[in-house]
Design an enzyme around this catalytic site. Sequence first.
Site, mmCIF file in Angstrom:
data_model
loop_
_atom_site.group_PDB
_atom_site.id
_atom_site.type_symbol
_atom_site.label_atom_id
_atom_site.label_comp_id
_atom_site.label_asym_id
_atom_site.label_seq_id
_atom_site.Cartn_x
_atom_site.Cartn_y
_atom_site.Cartn_z
ATOM 1 N N ARG A 1 1.528 3.516 8.928
ATOM 2 C CA ARG A 1 1.877 3.546 10.338
ATOM 3 C C ARG A 1 2.605 4.864 10.605
ATOM 4 N NH1 ARG A 1 3.229 -1.731 8.526
ATOM 5 N NH2 ARG A 1 1.983 -3.379 9.528
ATOM 6 N N LYS B 1 7.304 -2.887 8.769
ATOM 7 C CA LYS B 1 7.242 -3.944 9.774
ATOM 8 C C LYS B 1 7.551 -5.284 9.131
ATOM 9 C CE LYS B 1 4.236 -5.424 13.567
ATOM 10 N NZ LYS B 1 2.906 -5.232 14.199
ATOM 11 N N HIS C 1 -2.674 6.199 14.900
ATOM 12 C CA HIS C 1 -2.932 4.868 14.346
ATOM 13 C C HIS C 1 -4.402 4.662 14.023
ATOM 14 C CE1 HIS C 1 -0.849 1.192 13.359
ATOM 15 N NE2 HIS C 1 -1.825 0.469 13.876
ATOM 16 N N ARG D 1 -5.077 5.034 10.400
ATOM 17 C CA ARG D 1 -4.770 3.833 9.600
ATOM 18 C C ARG D 1 -5.930 2.842 9.681
ATOM 19 N NH1 ARG D 1 -0.703 0.080 7.728
ATOM 20 N NH2 ARG D 1 -0.788 -1.913 8.837
ATOM 21 N N HIS E 1 -0.125 -6.237 5.761
ATOM 22 C CA HIS E 1 -0.336 -7.337 6.699
ATOM 23 C C HIS E 1 0.187 -8.636 6.108
ATOM 24 C CE1 HIS E 1 -3.917 -5.146 8.812
ATOM 25 N NE2 HIS E 1 -2.748 -4.753 9.262
ATOM 26 N N TYR F 1 -11.157 -5.803 10.591
ATOM 27 C CA TYR F 1 -11.938 -4.624 10.186
ATOM 28 C C TYR F 1 -13.334 -5.012 9.718
ATOM 29 C CZ TYR F 1 -7.425 -2.434 10.585
ATOM 30 O OH TYR F 1 -6.222 -1.991 11.069
#
Length: 328
Positions: free
Chosen positions: A143, A168, A274, A277, A300, A309
Site C-alpha cells: 500500500r 492495516k 494502488h 498493488r 488480507h 483478483y
Amino acid sequence: MSPDSQDRNSPRLLDQVRELIRIRHYSIRTEQAYVQWIKRFILFHDKRHPLEMGADEVTAFLSHLAVKRNVAASTQNQALNAILFLYRDVLRCTLPWLEGVQRAKKPQRLPVVLTRDEVRALLAQMQGTTWLMAALVYGGGLRLLECLRIRVKDIDFQYRQLVIRDAKGQKDRITLLPQNLFEPLGNHLVRVRALHENDLREGYGCVYLPFALAQKYPTAERDWGWQYAFPSTRRSMDPRSGVERRHHAPEDSLQRAVRQAVQRAGIIKPASVHTLRHSFATHLLESGYDIRTVQELLGHADVKTTMIYTHVLNRGGRGVVSPFETIA
C-alpha cells in the site's frame, strides 16, 4: 447526563477526543479525520452539545452527507465511526438508538489492473526515488503508506524480504523484496544515511517512534536502523510533540509522479499507486501462485478480499473458457 452536569474544569470536548485517540495509539490521520467529522456534526446542528442530541440528529447529519453532499459510502461510514467514537468512548453513553442507524454499503467494484507491459511502460517514465518507491509497491504488493513508512531495519537483503510493520488492522507481515532492486535500493540507502548523519551533526536526526518505543529504547530514535527508508527532503514540526524532525516522504510526491507517468506512457486506464498493488496480486495469480500465498503477501484478513483478483482474470477457480473459442 447533560452538558451542565459535566465538570466545568474538564478538558474541552475535542481535546478529550484527541487525548483518548492518542491513548489508544490511533494514527494522526485517524485523529485528524475524527476531530473534523465531530466538528462538522456539531456545527451542522448549530453548535449544540452532543449530549443534547440523539438518533434523529445523527441520522439527519448522515443523510445530509449522502443526499446533499453526495459523499461516497466509505466517507459516510468514516463520519459515522467518528460519531460512534465520540458517544461510546469519549462521552461513555449507551447508544441503543444508534444501533439502528444504517451504514452505507460500499459498492463492489473490480480493481483497475495493468498488464505487465503497461507496468513496464509506466515505470520507464519514472526515475529516481519515486521510481524506486513505485517499483517496491509493485514488486512487493505494498500500500502507499506501507511503502512510505518502511524503516531501514525492516529491509532484509539476505532473505529478500520486506517486513511491513503496523499495517492495516495493526498487523505485521512479510512480503517480497525483488532481487533486481537490491542495487538501486542499496545506493539509495547510502544517500539517505548521509542525510541522516548530517541531521545528527546539526543537532537533529531523531525520527518518530510509535507508541512508547521512544521511552523503552531511549537511543533508538537516533539509530540508523529506525530511520525511514524514504525520508522527506526537509525537516518539519511534529504536530503532536512539537519536535522538529524528518518525517517520511509525503504521499502526494509518489501519487503525482505515478499520475504523470501514466499520462506520458499513454495508458488510458485510470491507474494510481494502488493500481500497482492490484497488478502485483493479479500477476502472481496469472503465474499460478496459490491464492492463500497471495492473500498472505497482501495482508488480507479474509481470502474473499483476495478472490476479487480471480474475477479480474475472468477465469475464477475453474479456468473458464468462452464457448466461442471452441467454435472459432
